[in-house]
Motif scaffolding. Structure first.
Motif, mmCIF file in Angstrom:
data_model
loop_
_atom_site.group_PDB
_atom_site.id
_atom_site.type_symbol
_atom_site.label_atom_id
_atom_site.label_comp_id
_atom_site.label_asym_id
_atom_site.label_seq_id
_atom_site.Cartn_x
_atom_site.Cartn_y
_atom_site.Cartn_z
ATOM 1 N N UNK A 182 -2.807 11.481 36.774
ATOM 2 C CA UNK A 182 -3.788 11.010 35.431
ATOM 3 C C UNK A 182 -4.969 12.189 35.459
ATOM 4 N N UNK A 183 -5.377 11.648 36.790
ATOM 5 C CA UNK A 183 -6.948 13.162 37.187
ATOM 6 C C UNK A 183 -5.981 14.868 37.486
ATOM 7 N N UNK A 184 -5.436 14.487 37.569
ATOM 8 C CA UNK A 184 -4.871 16.186 37.837
ATOM 9 C C UNK A 184 -4.889 16.791 36.228
ATOM 10 N N UNK A 185 -4.687 16.042 35.252
ATOM 11 C CA UNK A 185 -4.012 16.276 33.852
ATOM 12 C C UNK A 185 -5.379 16.242 32.945
ATOM 13 N N UNK A 186 -7.027 15.093 33.626
ATOM 14 C CA UNK A 186 -7.950 15.672 33.240
ATOM 15 C C UNK A 186 -8.075 17.105 33.685
ATOM 16 N N UNK A 187 -8.436 16.874 35.013
ATOM 17 C CA UNK A 187 -8.703 18.387 35.495
ATOM 18 C C UNK A 187 -7.906 19.351 35.142
ATOM 19 N N UNK A 188 -6.958 19.817 34.214
ATOM 20 C CA UNK A 188 -6.318 20.825 34.108
ATOM 21 C C UNK A 188 -7.203 20.692 32.320
ATOM 22 N N UNK A 189 -7.517 19.390 31.442
ATOM 23 C CA UNK A 189 -7.792 19.898 30.195
ATOM 24 C C UNK A 189 -9.201 20.193 30.624
ATOM 25 N N UNK A 190 -10.145 20.210 31.232
ATOM 26 C CA UNK A 190 -11.467 20.161 31.635
ATOM 27 C C UNK A 190 -11.798 21.739 31.924
ATOM 28 N N UNK A 191 -10.429 22.637 32.528
ATOM 29 C CA UNK A 191 -10.416 24.003 32.615
ATOM 30 C C UNK A 191 -9.777 24.428 31.779
ATOM 31 N N UNK A 192 -8.739 24.491 31.307
ATOM 32 C CA UNK A 192 -7.764 25.047 30.009
ATOM 33 C C UNK A 192 -8.855 25.334 29.379
ATOM 34 N N UNK A 193 -9.604 23.908 28.400
ATOM 35 C CA UNK A 193 -10.502 24.372 27.320
ATOM 36 C C UNK A 193 -11.965 23.543 27.793
ATOM 37 N N UNK A 194 -12.697 24.367 29.124
ATOM 38 C CA UNK A 194 -13.646 24.005 29.775
ATOM 39 C C UNK A 194 -15.310 24.709 28.729
ATOM 40 N N UNK A 195 -14.552 26.034 27.830
ATOM 41 C CA UNK A 195 -15.058 27.341 27.816
ATOM 42 C C UNK A 195 -15.414 27.235 26.774
ATOM 43 N N UNK A 196 -13.993 26.795 26.045
ATOM 44 C CA UNK A 196 -13.254 27.124 24.201
ATOM 45 C C UNK A 196 -12.968 26.813 23.660
ATOM 46 N N UNK A 197 -12.704 26.577 22.678
ATOM 47 C CA UNK A 197 -11.072 25.826 22.070
ATOM 48 C C UNK A 197 -10.357 27.081 21.273
ATOM 49 N N UNK A 198 -9.452 27.107 21.120
ATOM 50 C CA UNK A 198 -9.238 28.643 19.852
ATOM 51 C C UNK A 198 -9.012 27.985 18.658
ATOM 52 N N UNK A 199 -9.811 26.518 18.237
ATOM 53 C CA UNK A 199 -9.524 26.019 16.631
ATOM 54 C C UNK A 199 -11.110 25.722 16.555
ATOM 55 N N UNK A 200 -12.217 26.068 17.771
ATOM 56 C CA UNK A 200 -13.165 25.658 17.132
ATOM 57 C C UNK A 200 -13.468 24.760 18.128
#
Length: 296
Positions: A182-200
């Protein structure tokens, strides 16, 4: 599936299509080659450029994906009739998907912490099957262990959850054998969507002061600790491979390289951990042996 364009260039396309085949050790190293020797925000940005470009499923398609990714028989997932629930560890029939007495789709990074209609909402690295009642008990609590002196800590976190779960008013601790996952899943989210999300949607962040209003999830120091003491298992690695190969065509960097976590976040955490490259060199990240799921 919908293909989301986050970045351009032949190198990114080549990197993504590597997932269509089983990746050997050298292939995985090549996937992250441009991230070598980076730390902090530079490493986070580079990993984002590697993983953010991926295919996105519809919310309906997630059901069938989970039936394969979290099947009780990891070596023959299509033939398996059951799935393993993330918080209860029970094996339940795939056919109970979405039913009141069955299981539903648990967002490890809660929807209320910044997930919008789009790739972040249906990202398979962030979704696991969970018992309906246990999922409801967790709600949108952030991850963390009860305070040592707490008199309001519930163990287990729900009567249908695994015995080593716990919760209080704000925190939720999953079974110990899934805390690193679970820790690694949350880290993934904070990197994959940590700068912007494509839907705004808002950029996602990890913090020791989590707030849904600022899309900050946590507890960061606890997640770093869980990543250290509960390294990736064979099951977690297989899941990462299958998300990449069959669905999204991107990988979770922290499953492949757990040491990336403290290279990015250790300076921001209230918990000071050993340097991750030192941990990696000493081979302290070893595959753990999982307990068998509880049959029901």
């Amino acid at each position: 599936m919908v293909f989301r364009h986050f970045s351009k260039g032949h190198k990114e396309l080549h990197r993504m299509y590597q997932c269509f085949m089983e990746m050997g050790f050298s292939d995985v190293n090549n996937y992250y080659a441009n991230a070598d020797h980076l730390e902090g925000k530079s490493l986070k940005k580079k990993l984002n450029s590697i993983i953010a470009r991926h295919q996105s499923l519809s919310y309906r398609e997630v059901w069938n994906a989970l039936k394969l990714l979290d099947a009780s028989d990891v070596d023959n997932p299509k033939a398996s009739s059951g799935i393993v629930e993330i918080y209860s560890l029970r094996v339940v029939p795939k056919s109970l998907a979405g039913k009141p007495e069955g299981w539903n789709r648990e967002h490890l990074w809660p929807r209320s912490y910044g997930l919008k209609d789009g790739p972040s909402l249906t990202d398979l690295h962030n979704i696991r099957p969970a018992d309906v009642n246990v999922n409801s008990s967790r709600g949108n609590k952030y991850y963390g262990e009860c305070d040592v002196y707490s008199t309001k800590c519930l163990k287990p976190a729900n009567k249908e959850a695994a015995l080593d779960t716990e919760t209080d008013k704000d925190r939720w601790a999953p079974p110990k054998q899934h805390r690193g996952d679970i820790a690694r899943a949350l880290m993934y989210m904070a990197v994959c969507y940590g700068f912007r999300q494509p839907d705004g949607g808002p950029a996602l962040h990890l913090s020791d002061s989590p707030k849904s209003s600022t899309s900050e999830m946590g507890l960061l120091s606890t997640l770093l600790k869980w990543n250290e003491i509960d390294p990736p298992s064979r099951e977690e690695k297989l899941r990462n491979e299958r998300v990449c190969k069959f669905y999204q065509h991107n990988r979770n960097p922290f499953v492949d390289h757990p040491e990336y976590a403290s290279l990015i976040w250790e300076e921001r955490s209230s918990l000071r951990l050993p340097r991750s490259h030192e941990i990696h060199n000493k081979r302290q990240f070893k595959t753990r042996k999982h307990e068998q799921p509880i049959l029901s």
